[in-house]
Design a protein around this motif. Structure first.
Motif, short mmCIF file in Angstrom:
data_model
loop_
_atom_site.label_atom_id
_atom_site.label_comp_id
_atom_site.label_asym_id
_atom_site.label_seq_id
_atom_site.Cartn_x
_atom_site.Cartn_y
_atom_site.Cartn_z
N THR A 26 9.64 -14.76 12.32
CA THR A 26 10.02 -16.12 12.70
C THR A 26 10.05 -16.22 14.21
O THR A 26 10.68 -15.38 14.87
CB THR A 26 11.40 -16.48 12.13
OG1 THR A 26 11.41 -16.22 10.73
CG2 THR A 26 11.72 -17.93 12.37
N SER A 28 11.31 -18.56 17.27
CA SER A 28 12.23 -19.66 17.54
C SER A 28 12.40 -19.83 19.04
O SER A 28 12.00 -18.97 19.83
CB SER A 28 13.60 -19.38 16.89
OG SER A 28 14.18 -18.25 17.48
N LEU A 35 10.30 -22.39 15.46
CA LEU A 35 9.07 -23.04 15.89
C LEU A 35 7.95 -22.77 14.88
O LEU A 35 7.22 -23.67 14.51
CB LEU A 35 8.65 -22.51 17.27
CG LEU A 35 9.69 -22.59 18.38
CD1 LEU A 35 9.16 -21.96 19.64
CD2 LEU A 35 10.08 -24.04 18.63
N SER A 36 7.82 -21.53 14.46
CA SER A 36 6.83 -21.17 13.44
C SER A 36 7.28 -19.90 12.76
O SER A 36 8.12 -19.16 13.28
CB SER A 36 5.45 -20.96 14.06
OG SER A 36 5.47 -19.82 14.90
N TRP A 37 6.71 -19.65 11.59
CA TRP A 37 7.05 -18.44 10.86
C TRP A 37 5.87 -18.03 10.00
O TRP A 37 4.99 -18.86 9.71
CB TRP A 37 8.30 -18.62 9.99
CG TRP A 37 8.10 -19.57 8.86
CD1 TRP A 37 8.22 -20.93 8.90
CD2 TRP A 37 7.70 -19.24 7.53
NE1 TRP A 37 7.93 -21.46 7.67
CE2 TRP A 37 7.60 -20.44 6.81
CE3 TRP A 37 7.42 -18.06 6.88
CZ2 TRP A 37 7.23 -20.48 5.48
CZ3 TRP A 37 7.05 -18.09 5.55
CH2 TRP A 37 6.96 -19.31 4.86
N ALA A 38 5.85 -16.78 9.62
CA ALA A 38 4.82 -16.27 8.72
C ALA A 38 5.37 -15.02 8.05
O ALA A 38 6.24 -14.34 8.60
CB ALA A 38 3.54 -15.94 9.47
N LYS A 62 -0.13 -14.47 13.23
CA LYS A 62 -0.18 -15.86 12.78
C LYS A 62 0.99 -16.67 13.32
O LYS A 62 0.83 -17.79 13.80
CB LYS A 62 -0.19 -15.91 11.25
CG LYS A 62 -0.29 -17.30 10.69
CD LYS A 62 -0.32 -17.31 9.20
CE LYS A 62 -0.34 -18.73 8.68
NZ LYS A 62 -0.26 -18.80 7.22
N ALA A 63 2.19 -16.08 13.27
CA ALA A 63 3.39 -16.82 13.71
C ALA A 63 3.36 -17.07 15.22
O ALA A 63 3.65 -18.17 15.67
CB ALA A 63 4.64 -16.04 13.33
N ALA A 66 0.54 -19.57 16.32
CA ALA A 66 0.90 -20.95 15.99
C ALA A 66 1.90 -21.50 17.00
O ALA A 66 1.79 -22.65 17.44
CB ALA A 66 1.49 -21.01 14.58
N ALA A 67 2.86 -20.67 17.41
CA ALA A 67 3.85 -21.13 18.41
C ALA A 67 3.21 -21.30 19.77
O ALA A 67 3.56 -22.21 20.52
CB ALA A 67 5.00 -20.12 18.49
N GLU A 70 1.02 -24.56 19.59
CA GLU A 70 1.81 -25.77 19.40
C GLU A 70 2.74 -26.06 20.58
O GLU A 70 2.88 -27.20 21.01
CB GLU A 70 2.62 -25.63 18.11
CG GLU A 70 3.41 -26.86 17.73
CD GLU A 70 2.58 -27.89 16.98
OE1 GLU A 70 2.98 -29.06 16.99
OE2 GLU A 70 1.56 -27.52 16.41
N TYR A 71 3.39 -25.01 21.10
CA TYR A 71 4.45 -25.21 22.10
C TYR A 71 4.16 -24.56 23.45
O TYR A 71 4.96 -24.68 24.36
CB TYR A 71 5.78 -24.67 21.57
CG TYR A 71 6.25 -25.36 20.33
CD1 TYR A 71 6.91 -26.59 20.40
CD2 TYR A 71 6.04 -24.80 19.07
CE1 TYR A 71 7.33 -27.23 19.26
CE2 TYR A 71 6.47 -25.44 17.93
CZ TYR A 71 7.12 -26.65 18.02
OH TYR A 71 7.54 -27.29 16.89
#
Length: 123
Positions: A26, A28, A35-38, A62-63, A66-67, A70-71
Motif C-alpha cells: 500500500t 500512502s 494513494l494506491s495498493w496492489a 504496480k502500486a 500507479a502512485a 497519479e500523484y
C-alpha cells in the motif's frame, strides 16, 4: 458537480505486508491516506505462486508506478511488516523503478511468549 483537484505528493509511505501466502503493498501519503495498493493476487498470481518473491516484486511495482503516475510520487519511506519471502524483493523493485527510498522501518510483531504448545503425545 465539483471538479476533482489533482494533488501532487512528493513524499509518501509504502507499507509492505509480507506473509507466507501473499504480499500486500500500500502506498500512502505521510498522513496515512492510501494513494494506491496492489497485492500478489491483483497482478494475476493465484494459489501458492502468490507467496513468491517475484509476485511481491510485481505487486510493489504496480502500486508505486500507479502512485507515481497519479500523484507524482518521488520519494518513499518503507514500512515492512511480516516475515514472508517478499520483503526484500518489494523494496528492490521500487528502487529499480527510480523512486528514492528515504528510510526502511521493520514493524514486524515478534511474539515474546507465543502460543501454548500442544499437549504431550501419548503412545
Amino acid at each position: 458537480m465539483k471538479k476533482k483537484i489533482k494533488r501532487t505528493i512528493v513524499t509518501g509511505t509504502m507499507h509492505v505486508h509480507a506473509t507466507f501466502n501473499n504480499t500486500i503493498v500500500t502506498v500512502s501519503d505521510l498522513n496515512g491516506n492510501a494513494l494506491s495498493w496492489a497485492s500478489a493476487g491483483t497482478v494475476n498470481f493465484k494459489g501458492s505462486r502468490k507467496g513468491t518473491p517475484f509476485a511481491s516484486q510485481k505487486a510493489a511495482e504496480k502500486a508505486t508506478l500507479a502512485a507515481r503516475d497519479e500523484y507524482g510520487l518521488k520519494r518513499v519511506e518503507v514500512v515492512v511488516k511480516g516475515s514472508g519471502p517478499g520483503r526484500e524483493p518489494a523494496i528492490r523493485a521500487v528502487y529499480q523503478k527510480g523512486i528514492r527510498i528515504v528510510s526502511i522501518k521493520d514493524n514486524t510483531f515478534i511474539p515474546y511468549n507465543g502460543c501454548r504448545p500442544p499437549k504431550r503425545r501419548r503412545v
